[in-house]
Design a protein around this motif. Structure first.
Motif, PDB file in Angstrom:
ATOM      1  N   LYS A   1      -4.709   0.072  -2.055  1.00 35.77           N
ATOM      2  CA  LYS A   1      -3.247   0.014  -2.056  1.00 35.77           C
ATOM      3  C   LYS A   1      -2.631   0.973  -3.075  1.00 35.77           C
ATOM      4  CE  LYS A   1      -3.036  -4.778  -0.580  1.00 35.77           C
ATOM      5  NZ  LYS A   1      -2.548  -6.121  -0.874  1.00 35.77           N
ATOM      6  N   LEU A   2      -3.473   1.543  -3.921  1.00 38.49           N
ATOM      7  CA  LEU A   2      -2.990   2.333  -5.047  1.00 38.49           C
ATOM      8  C   LEU A   2      -2.980   3.828  -4.771  1.00 38.49           C
ATOM      9  CD1 LEU A   2      -5.013   0.537  -7.877  1.00 38.49           C
ATOM     10  CD2 LEU A   2      -2.730  -0.028  -7.009  1.00 38.49           C
ATOM     11  N   THR A   3      -2.102   4.516  -5.486  1.00 35.56           N
ATOM     12  CA  THR A   3      -2.119   5.975  -5.471  1.00 35.56           C
ATOM     13  C   THR A   3      -3.238   6.440  -6.398  1.00 35.56           C
ATOM     14  OG1 THR A   3      -0.626   6.211  -7.348  1.00 35.56           O
ATOM     15  CG2 THR A   3       0.394   6.053  -5.147  1.00 35.56           C
TER      16      THR A   3
ATOM     17  N   ARG B   1       6.042  -0.875  -9.410  1.00 39.34           N
ATOM     18  CA  ARG B   1       4.628  -1.003  -9.059  1.00 39.34           C
ATOM     19  C   ARG B   1       3.773  -1.231 -10.307  1.00 39.34           C
ATOM     20  NH1 ARG B   1       2.737   0.033  -4.147  1.00 39.34           N
ATOM     21  NH2 ARG B   1       0.813   0.978  -4.946  1.00 39.34           N
TER      22      ARG B   1
ATOM     23  N   GLU C   1       0.839  -1.200   0.000  1.00 38.07           N
ATOM     24  CA  GLU C   1       0.000   0.000   0.000  1.00 38.07           C
ATOM     25  C   GLU C   1       0.874   1.251   0.000  1.00 38.07           C
ATOM     26  OE1 GLU C   1      -3.442   2.139   2.722  1.00 38.07           O
ATOM     27  OE2 GLU C   1      -2.997   0.015   3.015  1.00 38.07           O
TER      28      GLU C   1
ATOM     29  N   ILE D   1       1.134  -4.209 -10.911  1.00 37.86           N
ATOM     30  CA  ILE D   1      -0.270  -3.898 -11.191  1.00 37.86           C
ATOM     31  C   ILE D   1      -0.710  -4.563 -12.488  1.00 37.86           C
ATOM     32  CG2 ILE D   1      -1.841  -2.019 -11.848  1.00 37.86           C
ATOM     33  CD1 ILE D   1      -0.226  -0.248  -9.807  1.00 37.86           C
TER      34      ILE D   1
ATOM     35  N   GLU E   1      -2.291   5.602  -9.984  1.00 35.63           N
ATOM     36  CA  GLU E   1      -2.371   4.169 -10.257  1.00 35.63           C
ATOM     37  C   GLU E   1      -3.817   3.708 -10.371  1.00 35.63           C
ATOM     38  OE1 GLU E   1       1.756   2.913  -7.920  1.00 35.63           O
ATOM     39  OE2 GLU E   1      -0.170   2.785  -6.880  1.00 35.63           O
ATOM     40  N   GLU E   2      -4.683   4.241  -9.524  1.00 31.94           N
ATOM     41  CA  GLU E   2      -6.093   3.862  -9.589  1.00 31.94           C
ATOM     42  C   GLU E   2      -6.715   4.295 -10.917  1.00 31.94           C
ATOM     43  OE1 GLU E   2     -10.342   4.390  -7.264  1.00 31.94           O
ATOM     44  OE2 GLU E   2      -8.492   4.724  -6.139  1.00 31.94           O
TER      45      GLU E   2
END
Length: 125
Positions: free
Chosen positions: A98-100, A75, A40, A79, A103-104
């Motif tokens: 867990k994502l920024t 990462r 995370e 992913i 990233e999301e």
């Protein structure tokens, strides 16, 4: 906008909002320790990291940027692997937490493409 204000000397980050090079290296080390597990990260990690670079000398900014890129690529590899194995993970709140932010957004845009591809390969379209 904050980046511009920091460059002009009008604003600055609080010390507790800064992300130092050692923090990035620690995150890289943690991600490397568990190759199949995504750790995370705080939602605003990349934003704060980019803002933490502002105002540094060229050499330290270059090194810092390389470390941040290494973390992002590590990462991203995880992913994409997780999405390739199970595109439905993009609907899991445990995974998304867990994502920024960045990233999301990536996951939300690429998961449907991966689902569509896998369905086309097995003839479910």
């Amino acid at each position: 906008m904050l980046e511009v204000l920091i460059k002009r000397g009008v604003a600055s980050l609080l010390d507790e909002d800064r992300i130092g090079s050692e923090e990035i290296l620690k995150r890289v080390w943690l991600e490397n320790r568990a190759p199949s597990e995504l750790r995370e990260l705080p939602r605003d990690f990349y934003v704060r990291a980019r803002l933490s670079m502002v105002g540094g000398d060229q050499r330290s900014v270059r090194i810092y940027a390389q470390q941040l890129r290494e973390l992002a690529q590590l990462r991203l590899r995880k992913i994409l692997t997780l999405l390739a194995v199970n595109p439905g993970i993009a609907d899991s709140r445990d995974f998304l937490d867990k994502l920024t932010i960045e990233e999301e957004e990536l996951v939300k845009s690429i998961a449907p493409i991966i689902r569509e591809f896998l369905n086309a390969v097995v003839g479910l379209q």
